[in-house]
Each structure stands twice: as structure tokens, then as C-alpha cells.
Design a protein around this motif. Structure first.
Motif, PDB file in Angstrom:
ATOM      1  N   GLU A  59      -7.837 -22.621 -26.078  1.00  0.00           N
ATOM      2  CA  GLU A  59      -6.389 -22.880 -25.740  1.00  0.00           C
ATOM      3  C   GLU A  59      -6.054 -21.370 -25.324  1.00  0.00           C
ATOM      4  O   GLU A  59      -5.378 -21.339 -24.314  1.00  0.00           O
ATOM      5  CB  GLU A  59      -5.649 -23.412 -26.879  1.00  0.00           C
ATOM      6  N   ASP A  60      -6.260 -20.376 -26.000  1.00  0.00           N
ATOM      7  CA  ASP A  60      -5.824 -19.216 -25.743  1.00  0.00           C
ATOM      8  C   ASP A  60      -6.403 -18.685 -24.237  1.00  0.00           C
ATOM      9  O   ASP A  60      -6.099 -18.164 -23.561  1.00  0.00           O
ATOM     10  CB  ASP A  60      -6.277 -18.379 -26.764  1.00  0.00           C
ATOM     11  N   VAL A  61      -7.582 -18.738 -24.186  1.00  0.00           N
ATOM     12  CA  VAL A  61      -8.306 -18.668 -22.938  1.00  0.00           C
ATOM     13  C   VAL A  61      -7.680 -19.356 -21.653  1.00  0.00           C
ATOM     14  O   VAL A  61      -7.343 -18.712 -20.662  1.00  0.00           O
ATOM     15  CB  VAL A  61      -9.810 -19.028 -23.081  1.00  0.00           C
ATOM     16  N   GLY A  62      -7.344 -20.583 -22.141  1.00  0.00           N
ATOM     17  CA  GLY A  62      -6.905 -21.255 -21.018  1.00  0.00           C
ATOM     18  C   GLY A  62      -5.575 -20.748 -20.572  1.00  0.00           C
ATOM     19  O   GLY A  62      -4.920 -20.896 -19.354  1.00  0.00           O
ATOM     20  N   ALA A  63      -4.789 -20.523 -21.555  1.00  0.00           N
ATOM     21  CA  ALA A  63      -3.330 -19.983 -21.218  1.00  0.00           C
ATOM     22  C   ALA A  63      -3.490 -18.741 -20.638  1.00  0.00           C
ATOM     23  O   ALA A  63      -2.663 -18.287 -19.742  1.00  0.00           O
ATOM     24  CB  ALA A  63      -2.630 -19.776 -22.850  1.00  0.00           C
ATOM     25  N   TRP A  64      -4.408 -17.857 -21.165  1.00  0.00           N
ATOM     26  CA  TRP A  64      -4.543 -16.328 -20.347  1.00  0.00           C
ATOM     27  C   TRP A  64      -4.729 -16.960 -18.754  1.00  0.00           C
ATOM     28  O   TRP A  64      -3.939 -16.120 -17.964  1.00  0.00           O
ATOM     29  CB  TRP A  64      -5.601 -15.745 -20.606  1.00  0.00           C
ATOM     30  N   PHE A  65      -5.663 -17.713 -18.402  1.00  0.00           N
ATOM     31  CA  PHE A  65      -6.021 -18.014 -16.994  1.00  0.00           C
ATOM     32  C   PHE A  65      -4.712 -18.625 -16.472  1.00  0.00           C
ATOM     33  O   PHE A  65      -4.531 -18.386 -15.198  1.00  0.00           O
ATOM     34  CB  PHE A  65      -7.293 -18.935 -16.931  1.00  0.00           C
ATOM     35  N   GLU A  66      -3.988 -19.523 -17.060  1.00  0.00           N
ATOM     36  CA  GLU A  66      -2.992 -20.193 -16.562  1.00  0.00           C
ATOM     37  C   GLU A  66      -1.877 -19.002 -16.096  1.00  0.00           C
ATOM     38  O   GLU A  66      -1.397 -19.154 -15.047  1.00  0.00           O
ATOM     39  CB  GLU A  66      -2.519 -21.116 -17.518  1.00  0.00           C
ATOM     40  N   ARG A  67      -1.609 -18.178 -16.963  1.00  0.00           N
ATOM     41  CA  ARG A  67      -0.356 -17.244 -16.782  1.00  0.00           C
ATOM     42  C   ARG A  67      -0.927 -16.375 -15.554  1.00  0.00           C
ATOM     43  O   ARG A  67      -0.117 -15.847 -14.862  1.00  0.00           O
ATOM     44  CB  ARG A  67      -0.373 -16.582 -18.092  1.00  0.00           C
ATOM     45  N   HIS A  68      -2.274 -15.802 -15.796  1.00  0.00           N
ATOM     46  CA  HIS A  68      -2.608 -14.762 -14.884  1.00  0.00           C
ATOM     47  C   HIS A  68      -3.380 -14.951 -13.604  1.00  0.00           C
ATOM     48  O   HIS A  68      -3.636 -14.098 -12.649  1.00  0.00           O
ATOM     49  CB  HIS A  68      -3.411 -13.772 -15.652  1.00  0.00           C
ATOM     50  N   VAL A  69      -3.821 -16.444 -13.543  1.00  0.00           N
ATOM     51  CA  VAL A  69      -4.628 -16.737 -12.364  1.00  0.00           C
ATOM     52  C   VAL A  69      -4.025 -18.090 -11.825  1.00  0.00           C
ATOM     53  O   VAL A  69      -3.788 -18.026 -10.761  1.00  0.00           O
ATOM     54  CB  VAL A  69      -6.110 -16.810 -12.788  1.00  0.00           C
ATOM     55  N   PHE A  70      -3.970 -18.967 -12.473  1.00  0.00           N
ATOM     56  CA  PHE A  70      -3.693 -20.423 -11.854  1.00  0.00           C
ATOM     57  C   PHE A  70      -2.161 -20.456 -11.552  1.00  0.00           C
ATOM     58  O   PHE A  70      -1.939 -20.708 -10.123  1.00  0.00           O
ATOM     59  CB  PHE A  70      -3.686 -21.645 -12.963  1.00  0.00           C
ATOM     60  N   GLU A  71      -1.400 -20.205 -12.237  1.00  0.00           N
ATOM     61  CA  GLU A  71       0.029 -20.318 -11.949  1.00  0.00           C
ATOM     62  C   GLU A  71       0.419 -19.502 -10.626  1.00  0.00           C
ATOM     63  O   GLU A  71       1.057 -19.815  -9.785  1.00  0.00           O
ATOM     64  CB  GLU A  71       1.071 -19.792 -13.331  1.00  0.00           C
ATOM     65  N   ALA A  83      -5.624 -11.735  -4.178  1.00  0.00           N
ATOM     66  CA  ALA A  83      -6.007 -10.437  -4.604  1.00  0.00           C
ATOM     67  C   ALA A  83      -6.037 -10.212  -6.318  1.00  0.00           C
ATOM     68  O   ALA A  83      -6.796  -9.805  -7.071  1.00  0.00           O
ATOM     69  CB  ALA A  83      -5.249  -9.705  -3.945  1.00  0.00           C
ATOM     70  N   ARG A  84      -4.945 -10.946  -6.641  1.00  0.00           N
ATOM     71  CA  ARG A  84      -4.790 -10.662  -8.181  1.00  0.00           C
ATOM     72  C   ARG A  84      -5.618 -11.568  -8.874  1.00  0.00           C
ATOM     73  O   ARG A  84      -6.073 -11.117  -9.895  1.00  0.00           O
ATOM     74  CB  ARG A  84      -3.163 -11.462  -8.253  1.00  0.00           C
ATOM     75  N   MET A  85      -6.123 -12.726  -8.227  1.00  0.00           N
ATOM     76  CA  MET A  85      -7.209 -13.403  -9.076  1.00  0.00           C
ATOM     77  C   MET A  85      -8.499 -12.684  -9.338  1.00  0.00           C
ATOM     78  O   MET A  85      -9.012 -12.438 -10.219  1.00  0.00           O
ATOM     79  CB  MET A  85      -7.495 -14.777  -8.238  1.00  0.00           C
ATOM     80  N   TRP A  86      -8.784 -11.781  -7.982  1.00  0.00           N
ATOM     81  CA  TRP A  86     -10.240 -11.033  -8.210  1.00  0.00           C
ATOM     82  C   TRP A  86      -9.991 -10.117  -9.278  1.00  0.00           C
ATOM     83  O   TRP A  86     -10.913  -9.589  -9.773  1.00  0.00           O
ATOM     84  CB  TRP A  86     -10.452 -10.402  -6.525  1.00  0.00           C
ATOM     85  N   ASP A  87      -8.934  -9.294  -9.187  1.00  0.00           N
ATOM     86  CA  ASP A  87      -8.458  -8.443 -10.272  1.00  0.00           C
ATOM     87  C   ASP A  87      -8.726  -8.972 -11.525  1.00  0.00           C
ATOM     88  O   ASP A  87      -9.297  -8.168 -12.553  1.00  0.00           O
ATOM     89  CB  ASP A  87      -7.119  -7.736 -10.285  1.00  0.00           C
ATOM     90  N   ALA A  88      -7.825  -9.987 -11.667  1.00  0.00           N
ATOM     91  CA  ALA A  88      -8.263 -10.561 -13.352  1.00  0.00           C
ATOM     92  C   ALA A  88      -9.292 -10.831 -13.568  1.00  0.00           C
ATOM     93  O   ALA A  88      -9.917 -10.708 -14.873  1.00  0.00           O
ATOM     94  CB  ALA A  88      -7.018 -11.838 -13.135  1.00  0.00           C
ATOM     95  N   VAL A  89      -9.973 -11.546 -12.668  1.00  0.00           N
ATOM     96  CA  VAL A  89     -11.615 -11.990 -12.940  1.00  0.00           C
ATOM     97  C   VAL A  89     -12.376 -10.786 -13.333  1.00  0.00           C
ATOM     98  O   VAL A  89     -13.041 -10.902 -14.107  1.00  0.00           O
ATOM     99  CB  VAL A  89     -12.127 -12.747 -11.685  1.00  0.00           C
ATOM    100  N   ASP A  90     -12.310  -9.758 -12.426  1.00  0.00           N
ATOM    101  CA  ASP A  90     -13.113  -8.537 -12.612  1.00  0.00           C
ATOM    102  C   ASP A  90     -12.891  -8.124 -13.890  1.00  0.00           C
ATOM    103  O   ASP A  90     -13.763  -7.480 -14.755  1.00  0.00           O
ATOM    104  CB  ASP A  90     -13.039  -7.441 -11.610  1.00  0.00           C
ATOM    105  N   SER A  91     -11.644  -7.753 -14.354  1.00  0.00           N
ATOM    106  CA  SER A  91     -11.330  -7.075 -15.672  1.00  0.00           C
ATOM    107  C   SER A  91     -11.489  -7.855 -16.732  1.00  0.00           C
ATOM    108  O   SER A  91     -12.027  -7.570 -17.780  1.00  0.00           O
ATOM    109  CB  SER A  91     -10.063  -6.537 -15.471  1.00  0.00           C
ATOM    110  N   TYR A  92     -11.284  -9.237 -16.628  1.00  0.00           N
ATOM    111  CA  TYR A  92     -11.567 -10.213 -17.804  1.00  0.00           C
ATOM    112  C   TYR A  92     -12.956 -10.371 -18.244  1.00  0.00           C
ATOM    113  O   TYR A  92     -13.170 -10.269 -19.308  1.00  0.00           O
ATOM    114  CB  TYR A  92     -11.014 -11.505 -17.345  1.00  0.00           C
ATOM    115  N   PHE A  93     -13.576 -10.668 -17.291  1.00  0.00           N
ATOM    116  CA  PHE A  93     -15.224 -10.559 -17.512  1.00  0.00           C
ATOM    117  C   PHE A  93     -15.857  -9.216 -17.544  1.00  0.00           C
ATOM    118  O   PHE A  93     -17.118  -9.337 -17.568  1.00  0.00           O
ATOM    119  CB  PHE A  93     -15.952 -11.487 -16.361  1.00  0.00           C
ATOM    120  N   ARG A  94     -15.413  -8.010 -17.550  1.00  0.00           N
ATOM    121  CA  ARG A  94     -15.822  -6.809 -17.491  1.00  0.00           C
ATOM    122  C   ARG A  94     -16.719  -6.565 -16.574  1.00  0.00           C
ATOM    123  O   ARG A  94     -17.853  -6.163 -16.912  1.00  0.00           O
ATOM    124  CB  ARG A  94     -16.003  -6.596 -18.847  1.00  0.00           C
ATOM    125  N   SER A  95     -16.686  -7.005 -15.220  1.00  0.00           N
ATOM    126  CA  SER A  95     -17.379  -6.676 -14.409  1.00  0.00           C
ATOM    127  C   SER A  95     -19.159  -7.421 -14.522  1.00  0.00           C
ATOM    128  O   SER A  95     -20.002  -6.959 -14.250  1.00  0.00           O
ATOM    129  CB  SER A  95     -17.916  -5.291 -14.312  1.00  0.00           C
TER     130      SER A  95
END
Lengths: 187, 187
Positions: A59-71, A83-95
Motif C-alpha cells: 500500500e505504501d509503495v502504491g501510495a508513493w507512486f500514486e503521489r509522485h508518478v500516476f497523479e 519528465a518527472r516520472m523519469w526522475d522519480a523512477v531513476d531515484s526510486y529504483f536507485r538507477s
DNA sequence: TTTATTTTGTACCTATCGGTACAATGCGCG
DNA sequence: CGCGCATTGTACCGATAGGTACAAAATAAA
């Protein structure tokens, strides 16, 4: 000052354990040692035990993506949101140094336990990206296909990055996926 | 007539258990019930226990791909070999209904136990495909990138197919990946 | 058929699994 | 302070984990 150990504080720690060992490989003792909390506290916050912990983590992971990516993908100007999605993805998955818990859970018997949350995560992501692409002028079919292509590419990159321990693979893949989403690419 | 239960006969059964439950989720009792063999026989064929069984399974998967995919990619005429790869992939993964054991093992702590075999599988696949593309006239850089792109796309498709239970996703993705390997595409 | 070897079933081992019970704490608040 | 509730540590539970011991049975070799 409130107590140090609130439920929300523990979730990220527990998440890291699940990420590292998978659902079955994660034992209560491993969680206690990682969080510093005894079983007493753990079961106080998560009466449902291991399953509830995993659910809370998902749920926590889902909420993070909802807020920072999906929404953002759904409501912000598309190219900024992407552009924001790419930043979020790269930092979330630590490259590529960190895997996707949801993807990992999807691959074994764990999937059945959390089917809704797991499928929801990916379906929402694809739908949100598709939406942004359409608002960017893409045709609906091409947008849907490319959104799927990109989300799946990210998952594949995480698998291969961890499998081969290739430090550059994830970044390389992101660059390639990005280029497939250039405005005006679809139709 | 030889004994019915030779080591090679059991491996595919054991493989299916690992595929379904992951390494940690697979218990000896689950293996005995699935194979119909008691612990006595199991430990006779695999003295190293669970770890040796998983190793044998990974070796078996690797050998299958070596024979049906990698080797043809390296030695047969490229376009025929690539066509053969797509057929092999689609039938092996049952159009997305079956996951990749190697990919699944890569995502959790199991990776460290079998690191060499896991990374070898993907590295060989990518190298073999790259080789075929180069022989097809692609530039080395583009060939390497596309080979990585395709292998990673297959893994991603398997993750998403199982996560979303979308029956058509895998086939759809294969079509898309295929089109990226059309002769003359790279350089 | 007797012997040697491979293959199996059964019983058993210790460690750990996820989970529970509950008494002892800590802490906020009147 | 002293009451009440949230939080925690400890001890414990039955079940099952992976693994071993070993004698019975099946099979191959002589």
C-alpha cells in the motif's frame, strides 16, 4: 515528542526486508532484527502478522507512486509529468540498484495473496502514462501500446540489472525508453 | 527397462515447483508431493539437498536455451535463427502463462546463491542475439543495444503478464519486439 | 541363485517458522 | 501524583523447515 516507533516509520524498514528476501524469504526474526522492534510491538502494529505487513508495504509503495508518478501523469502538463516520472523512477529504483517489490511479488506464489494490489499498481501506471501521451497528441492505440512498452521495459531492466550486476544497464535502458516517448513519436 | 526415476526425469518436475513458489517458498515436502519421490530418493539423487536441486534445475534451463536458442543464434543463418528464437520463446513461456525461473531467482536473495548461472544465462542470450544481428548487417553498437532491449523486454513482459493476468500482453509484446529486429533496422 | 549395488521408505533430528499470551513497562493527562 | 491506555519484552506454542540415519527392498552382475 511522540513515540519513536509509529507504524508509518516501520513500514519502509519492513519494505526493505521484503525487497531483499522476497515474501517467503522474509522471516519475522529478520524483520525484528532489521527494525529493532520485538514481536510484541510488531504484532501490536500489524495484528495480521506477516501478511498484513506485506500488505501495508504494498500500500505504501502504491501510495508513493500514486503521489509522485500516476497523479502527475493524469493532471499535470504531459511533457513535464513524463519528465518527472523519469526522475522519480531513476531515484526510486536507485538507477537499477533496487528492485521493484511489486514486480518481485508478481513472479511467485505471493502474487495470489496480493493479486489486486499487484495488478492495480501496473494497470494504474500504464493507464496514467497512456493518458499523458494522449494529451500530448498521441493516438489512443499507439499511446496504450507505448505506455505498456515503457512500464514493461522498466521491469525488465530491473530484472536484468540485478541478474547481471551491470551497473550501467538501467540508465542505458531508461535513455532508450525515454527516446521512444518523444512528443510527436506516436501518430 | 531402467528405473523410472532417473535424475533427469525428476528435474522438470522440481523446476515447476521452483517456478511456482520461488526458491524460499519451495519446501522439500512440496517437492516430494509433486514428484512422488520420498526424501530418500531425492537426497540420493541430490545429496546437496534443495540447493543442489535448484542448481540442477538452473543448469537444465540453461542447457535448453543453449541448445534451442543460443547456439542457433550463433551458428545458423541469422534470420532463420531469430525466427526460431521467437518460436522457442513463445512456446517455452507458454505465451506468458509461465514465468522465467532465472528472472524470478534474480530478484530476491536467491540471486547471490546462484549468481554465476543467473548472470550467465542473460549474458549468453544477449551476446548470441547480438551476434546474429551483426551477421545480419547491423552495426555492433546498435546490435548490442537491441539485443539487450529484446531480452529485457521479454522479462518485463513476463512480469507484467503475470502481475496483471492479461492473457494477450505477452503475445502483443513479442510482436512489438519482433518488429524492432527487422533486417536493416539497425544502421 | 547368490552377491553387490542402487534405490527407496520410515523414523527421527534440531532449528526455526509464524503466531499467541501476558505481564511489565512507558507515557499522556487530569 | 495516579489513573488508563498504548507499547514492549519474554516465554512459549504447535507445525514445519531442511537434513540425516539406516534398514528394507529392488535391481543388476556373477
Amino acid at each position: 515528542m511522540r513515540t519513536l516507533n509509529q507504524r508509518p516509520d516501520v513500514i519502509p524498514l519492513v519494505a526493505e526486508v521484503f525487497r531483499e528476501f522476497g515474501y517467503e524469504g522474509t522471516s519475522l526474526s529478520r524483520i525484528t532484527e532489521r527494525t529493532g522492534m520485538g514481536k510484541g510491538s510488531l504484532y501490536h502494529f500489524f495484528p495480521g502478522g506477516k501478511e498484513e505487513m506485506a500488505n501495508a508495504v504494498l500500500e505504501d509503495v502504491g501510495a508513493w507512486f500514486e503521489r509522485h508518478v500516476f497523479e502527475p501523469l493524469r493532471s499535470e502538463p504531459p511533457s513535464a509529468a513524463i519528465a518527472r516520472m523519469w526522475d522519480a523512477v531513476d531515484s526510486y529504483f536507485r538507477s537499477g540498484g533496487r528492485i521493484c517489490l511489486v514486480g518481485a511479488f508478481a513472479l511467485d506464489g505471493t502474487r495470489d495473496r496480493f493479486a489486486d494490489r499487484i495488478s492495480g499498481y501496473f494497470i494504474q501506471w500504464i493507464a496514467a502514462l497512456r493518458d499523458a501521451l494522449i494529451r500530448q497528441g498521441w493516438g489512443p492505440a499507439a499511446a496504450g501500446e507505448s505506455a505498456e512498452d515503457v512500464v514493461l521495459g522498466i521491469q525488465g531492466a530491473l530484472v536484468l540489472a540485478r541478474a547481471t550486476a551491470d551497473e550501467g544497464l538501467f540508465a542505458r535502458t531508461i535513455v532508450r525508453l525515454k527516446s521512444r516517448l518523444r512528443p510527436g513519436e506516436g501518430r
